[in-house]
Write a protein that holds these residues in place. Structure first.
Motif, PDB file in Angstrom:
ATOM      1  N   VAL C 187       0.873  -1.586  -0.420  1.00 25.00           N
ATOM      2  CA  VAL C 187       0.135   0.393   0.227  1.00 25.00           C
ATOM      3  C   VAL C 187       0.867   1.782  -0.087  1.00 25.00           C
ATOM      4  O   VAL C 187       0.632   2.152  -0.797  1.00 25.00           O
ATOM      5  N   ALA C 189       3.804   1.132  -1.197  1.00 22.53           N
ATOM      6  CA  ALA C 189       4.979   1.861  -2.049  1.00 22.53           C
ATOM      7  C   ALA C 189       4.018   2.044  -3.203  1.00 22.53           C
ATOM      8  O   ALA C 189       4.381   3.361  -4.511  1.00 22.53           O
ATOM      9  N   ARG C 190       2.685   1.462  -3.501  1.00 20.86           N
ATOM     10  CA  ARG C 190       1.890   2.374  -4.038  1.00 20.86           C
ATOM     11  C   ARG C 190       1.383   3.990  -3.927  1.00 20.86           C
ATOM     12  O   ARG C 190       1.083   4.511  -5.063  1.00 20.86           O
ATOM     13  N   LEU C 192       3.552   5.323  -3.087  1.00 24.31           N
ATOM     14  CA  LEU C 192       4.583   7.043  -3.288  1.00 24.31           C
ATOM     15  C   LEU C 192       4.519   6.772  -4.867  1.00 24.31           C
ATOM     16  O   LEU C 192       5.097   7.142  -6.011  1.00 24.31           O
ATOM     17  N   GLY C 193       3.640   5.917  -5.151  1.00 18.68           N
ATOM     18  CA  GLY C 193       3.885   6.099  -7.060  1.00 18.68           C
ATOM     19  C   GLY C 193       3.561   5.245  -7.856  1.00 18.68           C
ATOM     20  O   GLY C 193       4.581   4.917  -8.731  1.00 18.68           O
ATOM     21  N   ALA C 194       4.452   3.524  -6.878  1.00 18.25           N
ATOM     22  CA  ALA C 194       5.164   2.431  -8.020  1.00 18.25           C
ATOM     23  C   ALA C 194       3.672   2.187  -8.658  1.00 18.25           C
ATOM     24  O   ALA C 194       2.215   1.991  -8.862  1.00 18.25           O
ATOM     25  N   HIS C 198       5.859  -2.731 -10.944  1.00 16.80           N
ATOM     26  CA  HIS C 198       6.997  -2.459  -9.571  1.00 16.80           C
ATOM     27  C   HIS C 198       6.321  -3.203  -8.693  1.00 16.80           C
ATOM     28  O   HIS C 198       7.045  -4.284  -8.175  1.00 16.80           O
ATOM     29  N   ARG C 201       6.247  -7.191  -8.726  1.00 13.95           N
ATOM     30  CA  ARG C 201       7.541  -7.899  -8.974  1.00 13.95           C
ATOM     31  C   ARG C 201       8.149  -7.783  -7.995  1.00 13.95           C
ATOM     32  O   ARG C 201       8.882  -9.041  -6.967  1.00 13.95           O
ATOM     33  N   THR C 202       7.928  -6.906  -7.061  1.00 14.27           N
ATOM     34  CA  THR C 202       8.394  -6.684  -5.899  1.00 14.27           C
ATOM     35  C   THR C 202       7.859  -7.751  -4.774  1.00 14.27           C
ATOM     36  O   THR C 202       8.186  -7.689  -3.556  1.00 14.27           O
ATOM     37  N   GLU C 203       6.608  -7.248  -4.708  1.00 18.75           N
ATOM     38  CA  GLU C 203       5.695  -7.748  -3.508  1.00 18.75           C
ATOM     39  C   GLU C 203       4.492  -9.225  -3.665  1.00 18.75           C
ATOM     40  O   GLU C 203       5.122  -9.361  -2.911  1.00 18.75           O
ATOM     41  N   PRO C 206       7.569 -12.306  -4.584  1.00 17.32           N
ATOM     42  CA  PRO C 206       8.451 -13.103  -3.294  1.00 17.32           C
ATOM     43  C   PRO C 206       6.946 -13.921  -2.481  1.00 17.32           C
ATOM     44  O   PRO C 206       6.916 -14.511  -2.075  1.00 17.32           O
TER      45      PRO C 206
END
Lengths: 322, 513, 296
Positions: C187, C189-190, C192-194, C198, C201-203, C206
């Motif tokens: 949330v 990251a979103r 912040l503008g992801a 992205h 890939r990152t959240e 994994p």
């Protein structure tokens, strides 16, 4: 958030009908996409001997009109659905008898086997889960876990065949004959054992999870005994995820445990369907698919309702477990 | 006077690691003892050990664990006697009221199970603050709001008429006014002759309630005595830190209110949640260039919804937004996020556990395609250096302390040089020392970078230290909007006054006077 | 609000961790045992041409329907072919075909689940219902329906399996995607503008790999068992292929009098499924443990 029961009931009914309708379209699509024109299949069955080319074409056209295959697809679908709903499932190519009569003959045997097999599974699974969850990681838990792990890996045809060998040698068990009480225990046991591991594993996990929650500790802090904590606090929330799975298992049992029925020559729907498939007995296959689809949808909807009664918080948690 | 509860030499360890080490405590009937300590001090384990509810590998030893009272003495070291004493002679109030209630049971049935007879249920609920107890009796626990669950939890703890009432951080999950209500309830019980043991990290609650205070650190009692002495003139460094770092003891913010153009402009913001009705109802709010504005309010008053709308995580039903000079409806949220960044609630949880500090600080530059890869890396290293994290660039959140995570999170928010920072309860997940650090850090950042900030919090003390202006959110609107210096003097709305009453200028004053 | 959450997580996790601590089953041992067993099965199947005592297709290498003894230590079938040799050779096709089918259903399931997981509330609701409905259908029924209309064959069985087997993967993926996107880190990251990419890939990734891996192991075992079971009924692979299912089909009529015909391929299936189940269960244990460690 809480709606009156009538609204809930009406919505559930509408939802069930919608799913049935969608399923029927899919089944119709599947049936119509089968290779080979149904008329050709029938003509082939009838032999078509001694007929001239033009005779065959004429008969084919007549039959197509008769079967309504010249109409647009939606109309065909509606007529097909009408026939399926009213139980007009045609006649078997093999026996020449009405498919409805043949299927209805076999439904009771399948139903009895499914219910008894499921009963075995529930008793075993609940017992094992309660036993294993008493001391998570303890010796009992480990033994139960390894046993269920091994059972999951045994394919049901092998389990059935082995059980049959042993029972024949040990008790003089005979597989021939009608579906009788004296004969049902073995297939029921085999079915039950096959379904138990998945059920008991989920139930064990959710029992342990619920027991670890703060409310269970709080109940004990207020003086509830271990038994009371289990029965009055933990059990009901722990049941919900297992119910979903139990519903799936029951649905697959009810629609005919094909392999077990075949191994034990059990005169049920599943075996009937398998024989029909081998013989390319098209109307029987179609009836089986329609019936199985309807049954699965209804059983699952029923389980959904039961689950909502047991745990009205919604399905968010059950989803997380699966 | 014989103590109602006596504990001598209580030691608890998990596989050899001691959680409590030789703890003694006594509480008399009608007395309130507050066990004060930070996280990891072992304070909650005291209560669990008394009830015999220390979970599995934990080992409890005590020279003496005993209960006295009108219904005869009970040796709590005896498991069977202890089980009979639970609920009946000892009640426990939990930290998290919602999770401590069996979700599918009905309130009435729970209260009866806890020891009330049928006719006693409604009076108990009424005494705990329910105006119409009959309406609650048949509700299932999971349908209760947090505030209602708190009251029910209290009823369950006292339903058996216990001699000793234990409370495990009961105020942590509550906002100011709810905290005041609970403190009143506990005081009533003590006045009625119940011995109360309250475990907390909140010095304010301790000051409001305690007759005596006992301070735990690392499983040992480091200080104990009358409240005025322990909190007024703390002798041990642990106690001194607890008292020194409380937000109300920090220097107040002194700055002339900014009078620049508005960088945040909210007009008529309206949002309803299905089933919950209108959460925001025509809210107006401005933040001027360089200004720090706080939005205060009680739980459930729409603070979180407001912030989510401002972050583009929720779509408002109506209203106009202009954030950092950008209109999200016209130019898109990506353009907004280029100039508006978030300081998150829980610093550790807000960081991706699989990525390094440097990667995460550079991420916003990557999101907004600012500079090339090398430039982003340089900027990230600069920021980490500026926040004293120079050597930790390659570490992942699990390898950082909470304080370090906090600095990474703030450095990340500053990477794109935003015009506005939005902060979501930035201090509430932190202990007092960490809170003090955060307040200092944010104040410095805002001054240095000239950014504006909007801080949402239920903690008025924190907002007073951090903000130039405080707006109070209630019933979906801003009901009060005052410069921080005039807040205490000029607040007119009753919701503001309730918040102020729950956050007195110096909560310690009464106790230590 | 958040305070409540983290405090809750604190108390809850600590207690749960302790319960788990005791409940911690031998995850690593299971994974190792399962992997070794699986590797062994694959190895034996690969080197079958060199270690099989007889030509699997050669008839009358021994007496017909001989019980297991002597040279033919797992007996012979009704054409006098050596069962052991046929089992060794038969694994190749079974394993290859299963692996290919599994790859297809996993790919479809993960993609469908991701699309649904990323969709808005309406799309998600619809997608979830569709997937749930497919999951609710017993695979055997759907495969039988498919086979019934196409005629019995291995491709028909696998085609039927393709129709339903993607659904559990789609369901799991959807749940994981939504859970991952609701994590505070996602949330934030979103906010912040992801971009979605992205976040995936990152959240999401994994958090997806482990649970999907568990499901792959478990479902591969189930697929092998189901296909073998249907072949046993004559619905799948057809004789005279030296394939486990086809051998079972061949054996069915004689199951009662010559159980070794079922036992040979049956045990092969059992061992393979057992290996896969062990890997899956062990991975699940390890995963449970690692999700505990991520947040100290």
């Amino acid at each position: 958030m809480l709606r009156p029961a009538a609204v809930v009931g009406a919505r559930a009914l509408a939802g069930t009908l919608a799913v049935l309708l969608v399923a029927s379209v899919l089944v119709f699509g599947l049936v119509r996409s089968a290779p080979g024109d149904p008329v050709d299949v029938q003509l082939g069955e009838a032999g078509g001997v001694g007929l001239s080319r033009s005779d065959i074409d004429r008969i084919r056209t007549e039959r197509r009109v008769e079967l309504g295959l010249d109409r647009p697809l939606p109309e065909q679908y509606v007529r097909w659905l009408g026939r399926m709903v009213t139980g007009d499932w045609g006649t078997s190519y093999v026996s020449g008898r009405s498919v409805r009569a043949e299927v209805l003959d076999r439904v009771p045997a399948s139903l009895v086997l499914a219910v008894s097999g499921f009963a075995v599974a529930v008793v075993l699974a609940v017992g094992l889960a309660l036993l294993a969850s008493r001391r998570p990681g303890g010796p009992t838990d480990q033994v139960v876990r390894l046993a269920t792990l091994a059972t999951v890996a045994v394919p049901s045809f092998l389990l059935g065949t082995l059980a049959l060998q042993v029972a024949t040698a040990a008790t003089g068990y005979r597989i021939a004959g009608p579906a009788t009480a004296g004969r049902i225990w073995l297939p029921a046991l085999v079915l039950g054992v096959a379904v138990t591991p998945t059920l008991s594993r989920v139930l064990r996990a959710s029992l342990i999870a619920e027991r670890g929650r703060l409310y269970a500790v709080a109940a004990q802090a207020r003086g509830a005994s271990a038994g009371r904590t289990l029965l009055r606090h933990v059990l009901r929330p722990a049941l919900a995820p297992a119910l979903t799975l139990g519903g799936l298992a029951f649905a697959s049992l009810v629609t005919g445990s094909v392999i077990t029925e075949a191994v034990f020559s059990w005169p049920g729907v599943g075996r009937y369907a398998v024989d029909a498939i081998s013989a390319q007995d098209y109307p029987v296959v179609q009836a089986y698919v329609v019936l199985a689809t309807a049954l699965v949808v209804l059983v699952n909807r029923g389980v959904d309702l039961v689950q909502r009664l047991v745990d009205p918080r919604g399905d968010a948690r059950a989803e997380a477990v699966a | 006077m014989t103590p109602a509860l006596t504990v001598r030499g209580l030691t608890v360890d998990y596989r050899g690691a001691a959680v409590l080490d030789d703890v003694d405590l006594d509480v008399a009937a009608g007395e309130v003892l507050v066990v004060l300590g930070g996280s990891g001090s072992g304070k909650s384990t005291v209560l669990r050990a008394v009830l015999g509810l220390v979970p599995a590998p934990g080992r409890v030893r005590a020279a003496r664990l005993a209960l006295a009272g009108g219904r005869g003495p009970i040796d709590l070291a005896d498991p069977r006697a202890r089980r009979r004493a639970r609920g009946d002679r000892i009640g426990l109030v939990f930290q998290d009221p919602v999770l401590a209630l069996t979700p599918l049971r009905r309130v009435g049935s729970l209260v009866r199970e806890a020891g009330a007879d049928r006719s006693g249920v409604e009076p108990l609920l009424a005494a705990s603050g329910f105006g119409r107890p009959a309406a609650v009796v048949d509700r299932r626990a999971f349908t209760l709001s947090g505030g209602m669950a708190q009251r029910v939890g209290f009823v369950l703890a006292v339903a058996g008429g216990p001699d000793v009432l234990l409370a495990d951080e009961p105020t942590t999950a509550l906002d100011g006014p709810a905290r005041v209500e609970l403190v009143d309830r506990l005081r009533e019980r003590a006045a009625a002759g119940t011995a109360v043991v309250l475990v907390t990290h909140d010095v304010g609650v301790a000051a409001a309630l305690a007759d005596r205070v006992l301070v735990l650190d690392g499983g040992r009692v480091v200080e104990s005595g009358p409240t005025a002495r322990v909190l007024g003139a703390p002798a041990h460094p642990t106690t001194r830190a607890l008292v020194r770092d409380v937000p109300w003891a920090l220097p107040p913010r002194r700055r002339a209110p900014a009078k620049g153009p508005a960088v945040v402009r909210v007009r008529g913001l309206t949002k309803a949640h299905p089933g919950a009705g209108a959460v925001l109802d025509g809210l107006d709010l401005d933040v001027a260039e360089g200004e720090v504005v706080g939005v205060a309010g009680r739980s459930g008053d729409g603070k979180t919804t407001l912030l989510r709308c401002l972050l583009g995580l929720e779509r408002p039903d109506a209203g106009e937004l202009r954030l950092g000079g950008v209109d999200p409806a016209a130019e898109g949220w990506a353009a907004v996020r280029r100039v508006v960044q978030l300081v998150p609630q829980d610093p550790r949880g807000s960081l991706n556990p699989w990525r390094t500090a440097a990667q995460q600080v550079a991420d916003p530059l990557d999101f907004h395609r600012i500079g090339d890869r090398a430039a982003r890396r340089v900027r990230a290293m600069e920021l980490l250096d500026a926040f004293g994290l120079g050597g930790l660039a390659g570490r992942r959140p699990t390898e950082l302390s909470t304080g370090q995570c906090q600095r990474v999170a703030i450095a990340r928010a500053l990477a794109v040089r935003p015009r506005v920072l939005l902060a979501d309860e930035p201090a509430s997940a932190l202990d007092v020392t960490r809170q003090a650090e955060l307040i200092e850090l944010l104040t410095a950042v805002v001054a240095e970078h000239g950014t504006s900030a909007l801080v949402v919090s239920h903690d008025l003390h924190v907002l007073e230290r951090l903000c130039d202006r405080v707006a109070v959110l209630a019933e979906g609107r801003i009901v009060e909007d005052l410069p921080v210096g005039r807040l205490r003097a000029d607040a007119a709305h009753e919701r503001t006054r309730a918040l102020l009453a729950a956050h007195p200028t110096d909560p310690l004053a009464a106790a230590t006077a | 609000m958040r305070l409540l959450d983290s405090a809750r997580a604190g108390a809850g996790t600590r207690l749960r961790e302790r319960l788990r601590d005791r409940a911690r089953p031998p995850g690593r041992a299971l994974v190792v045992a399962g992997s070794v067993l699986l590797a062994l099965v694959v190895l034996v199947v690969l080197v079958a041409p060199w270690i099989a005592p007889f030509d699997p297709a050669a008839q009358r290498v021994g007496p017909r329907l001989a019980p297991p003894e002597g040279e033919h230590w797992s007996g012979t079938d009704r054409f006098g072919r050596d069962t052991a040799s046929r089992v060794l050779h038969g694994g190749r096709q079974t394993l290859l075909v299963t692996a290919a089918t599994m790859a297809a259903v996993v790919a479809v399931g993960v993609v469908v689940g991701t699309v649904i997981g990323l969709a808005g509330p309406r799309g998600d609701d619809l997608g979830r219902r569709v997937v749930d409905t497919v999951v609710a259908f017993p695979a055997v029924i759907v495969i039988l329906a498919f086979v019934g209309l196409r005629g019995p064959s291995l491709p028909a069985v696998l085609g039927g399996a393709l129709l339903v087997w993607w659904a559990p993967f789609a369901r799991l993926t959807r749940a994981l995607v939504r859970a991952a996107l609701a994590e505070p880190s996602a949330v934030t990251a979103r906010a912040l503008g992801a971009s979605r990419l992205h976040l995936l890939r990152t959240e999401v990734r994994p958090r997806l790999v482990g649970p999907v891996g568990v499901l792959v192991a478990v479902e591969t075992g189930q697929l092998i068992a189901t296909v073998a079971g249907l072949s046993f009924l004559g619905m799948g692979a057809q004789p005279p292929d030296p394939e486990w299912g086809a051998m079972l089909a061949d054996a069915r009529g004689a199951a009662l009098s010559s159980p070794h015909l079922v036992l040979g391929p049956g045990l092969a299936v059992l061992v393979t499924v057992l290996a896969l189940t062990c890997v899956g269960e062990g991975l699940r244990d390890l995963l449970d443990r690692s999700t505990q460690v991520v947040r100290p």
